[in-house]
Design a protein around this motif. Sequence first.
Motif, mmCIF file in Angstrom:
data_model
loop_
_atom_site.group_PDB
_atom_site.id
_atom_site.type_symbol
_atom_site.label_atom_id
_atom_site.label_comp_id
_atom_site.label_asym_id
_atom_site.label_seq_id
_atom_site.Cartn_x
_atom_site.Cartn_y
_atom_site.Cartn_z
ATOM 1 N N LEU A 62 30.415 42.406 -37.631
ATOM 2 C CA LEU A 62 29.907 41.493 -38.663
ATOM 3 C C LEU A 62 29.049 40.396 -38.034
ATOM 4 O O LEU A 62 27.997 40.021 -38.583
ATOM 5 C CB LEU A 62 31.101 40.876 -39.392
ATOM 6 N N VAL A 63 29.502 39.888 -36.876
ATOM 7 C CA VAL A 63 28.720 38.858 -36.183
ATOM 8 C C VAL A 63 27.364 39.420 -35.764
ATOM 9 O O VAL A 63 26.312 38.793 -35.983
ATOM 10 C CB VAL A 63 29.492 38.335 -34.950
ATOM 11 N N ALA B 73 35.694 33.264 -37.571
ATOM 12 C CA ALA B 73 36.649 34.321 -37.921
ATOM 13 C C ALA B 73 36.717 35.360 -36.807
ATOM 14 O O ALA B 73 37.797 35.851 -36.467
ATOM 15 C CB ALA B 73 36.255 34.972 -39.242
ATOM 16 N N ALA B 74 35.565 35.693 -36.237
ATOM 17 C CA ALA B 74 35.547 36.661 -35.142
ATOM 18 C C ALA B 74 36.286 36.111 -33.928
ATOM 19 O O ALA B 74 37.034 36.837 -33.261
ATOM 20 C CB ALA B 74 34.103 37.010 -34.778
ATOM 21 N N ARG C 289 27.262 32.761 -44.148
ATOM 22 C CA ARG C 289 27.296 33.305 -42.785
ATOM 23 C C ARG C 289 28.043 32.388 -41.821
ATOM 24 O O ARG C 289 28.322 32.770 -40.699
ATOM 25 C CB ARG C 289 25.870 33.523 -42.270
ATOM 26 N N VAL D 186 31.490 33.578 -40.246
ATOM 27 C CA VAL D 186 31.605 34.843 -39.520
ATOM 28 C C VAL D 186 32.029 34.635 -38.061
ATOM 29 O O VAL D 186 32.933 35.312 -37.567
ATOM 30 C CB VAL D 186 30.260 35.601 -39.611
ATOM 31 N N VAL D 187 31.404 33.684 -37.385
ATOM 32 C CA VAL D 187 31.690 33.495 -35.952
ATOM 33 C C VAL D 187 33.098 32.931 -35.714
ATOM 34 O O VAL D 187 33.845 33.465 -34.883
ATOM 35 C CB VAL D 187 30.598 32.625 -35.301
ATOM 36 N N LEU E 122 39.480 39.619 -41.722
ATOM 37 C CA LEU E 122 38.353 40.542 -41.913
ATOM 38 C C LEU E 122 37.968 40.615 -43.392
ATOM 39 O O LEU E 122 36.788 40.573 -43.750
ATOM 40 C CB LEU E 122 38.726 41.933 -41.384
ATOM 41 N N TYR F 140 30.665 36.894 -46.182
ATOM 42 C CA TYR F 140 29.377 37.376 -45.676
ATOM 43 C C TYR F 140 28.550 37.995 -46.809
ATOM 44 O O TYR F 140 27.357 37.718 -46.957
ATOM 45 C CB TYR F 140 29.621 38.399 -44.565
ATOM 46 N N SER G 188 39.966 36.357 -34.628
ATOM 47 C CA SER G 188 40.416 37.742 -34.575
ATOM 48 C C SER G 188 40.502 38.233 -33.129
ATOM 49 O O SER G 188 41.442 38.942 -32.753
ATOM 50 C CB SER G 188 39.455 38.622 -35.380
ATOM 51 N N GLN H 287 35.125 42.577 -36.789
ATOM 52 C CA GLN H 287 34.621 41.193 -36.846
ATOM 53 C C GLN H 287 33.378 41.031 -35.978
ATOM 54 O O GLN H 287 32.419 40.362 -36.366
ATOM 55 C CB GLN H 287 35.700 40.223 -36.357
ATOM 56 N N LEU H 288 33.408 41.653 -34.792
ATOM 57 C CA LEU H 288 32.239 41.555 -33.910
ATOM 58 C C LEU H 288 31.026 42.235 -34.544
ATOM 59 O O LEU H 288 29.895 41.756 -34.442
ATOM 60 C CB LEU H 288 32.545 42.204 -32.554
ATOM 61 N N LYS I 183 25.783 41.983 -36.990
ATOM 62 C CA LYS I 183 24.983 42.284 -38.184
ATOM 63 C C LYS I 183 24.347 41.002 -38.719
ATOM 64 O O LYS I 183 23.177 40.989 -39.104
ATOM 65 C CB LYS I 183 25.873 42.911 -39.250
ATOM 66 N N SER I 184 25.138 39.944 -38.709
ATOM 67 C CA SER I 184 24.624 38.669 -39.193
ATOM 68 C C SER I 184 23.510 38.167 -38.276
ATOM 69 O O SER I 184 22.516 37.611 -38.747
ATOM 70 C CB SER I 184 25.785 37.668 -39.231
ATOM 71 N N SER J 259 36.265 37.304 -44.376
ATOM 72 C CA SER J 259 34.930 37.070 -43.804
ATOM 73 C C SER J 259 33.906 38.073 -44.355
ATOM 74 O O SER J 259 32.746 37.700 -44.540
ATOM 75 C CB SER J 259 34.964 37.084 -42.273
#
Lengths: 74, 190
Positions: free
Chosen positions: B69-70, A52-53, A46, A49-50, A34, A41, A56, B66-67, B72-73, A37
């Motif tokens: 952030l996704v 890393a999500a 960008r 981000v995906v 977190l 970000y 996680s 994390q979600l 938001k992006s 990322s």
Amino acid sequence: MSSRSRFARSQRMTIVSGMLAFVVVLVVLQLWLLTASVNAYLGGDRAIVVPAAAASLACFGLNAGLLRYLLRLE
Amino acid sequence: MSSGTARSAPGLEPDRAAAAPDGRAMADQPKWRRDFPIDAGQDDYVSRRELVKFLVLTSGAFAAGQLWLVLKSYFELSFTGAPAAAVAAVDELPVGGAKTFEYPAGSPPRLLIRTGPASFVAYDQQCTHLLCPVVPVVDQGRLHCPCHNGWFDLATGQPVAGPPRRPLPRVTLEVRGPTVYATGVEVSPS
């Protein structure tokens, strides 16, 4: 607490201690993910981000599975 | 396990025997402990189990972050398609002069700087370190954040000294006749 268990308390204690070690490692990994990322970000990257999500979420799924197993021990 | 009470059997509850923290038999314990026999082993087990639960909750919170952030992006507004807006007249600023403006309306303050007779640059006025307003130092070709002595390159917005690690978001400009227009905002990778 159930009066019937597959394991004695000493065995459950060993299991929960091992499980705790796994969960701590995974949570620390998620914290790092977190932090990294959010840093990327905010820096305009960008692309990270995906993945890393996804990583996680995989960690959380593993943790939830371990917890489910722990609750079924009793 | 080598314990003789490793397995539970119907009618037998080997774990029920309260173990004192010092390991001595209950008959050797003081009266208050015999009256209120806390099962230390069970207490330890429950503590660790609850800690595991709490950590899994924390893990869920991290995954939710994390979600977020996704999302938001994904849903973040892109200003690159925003309509151009006039921000200043060319003659309004002397070379080395600056003015603040908003683009699009309601945005954080932007800083328009005239760096030459026919050249302008514009950036967010907020330092990327802790949002202090930056000040142009045109003769040195830099922008200065006086709060923590941060410096940015005037031509690119990249941090060159001090605590900031990320560049200033840049507003793209177009000079059309006597007017300077803002046409978009670029957030370049660090």
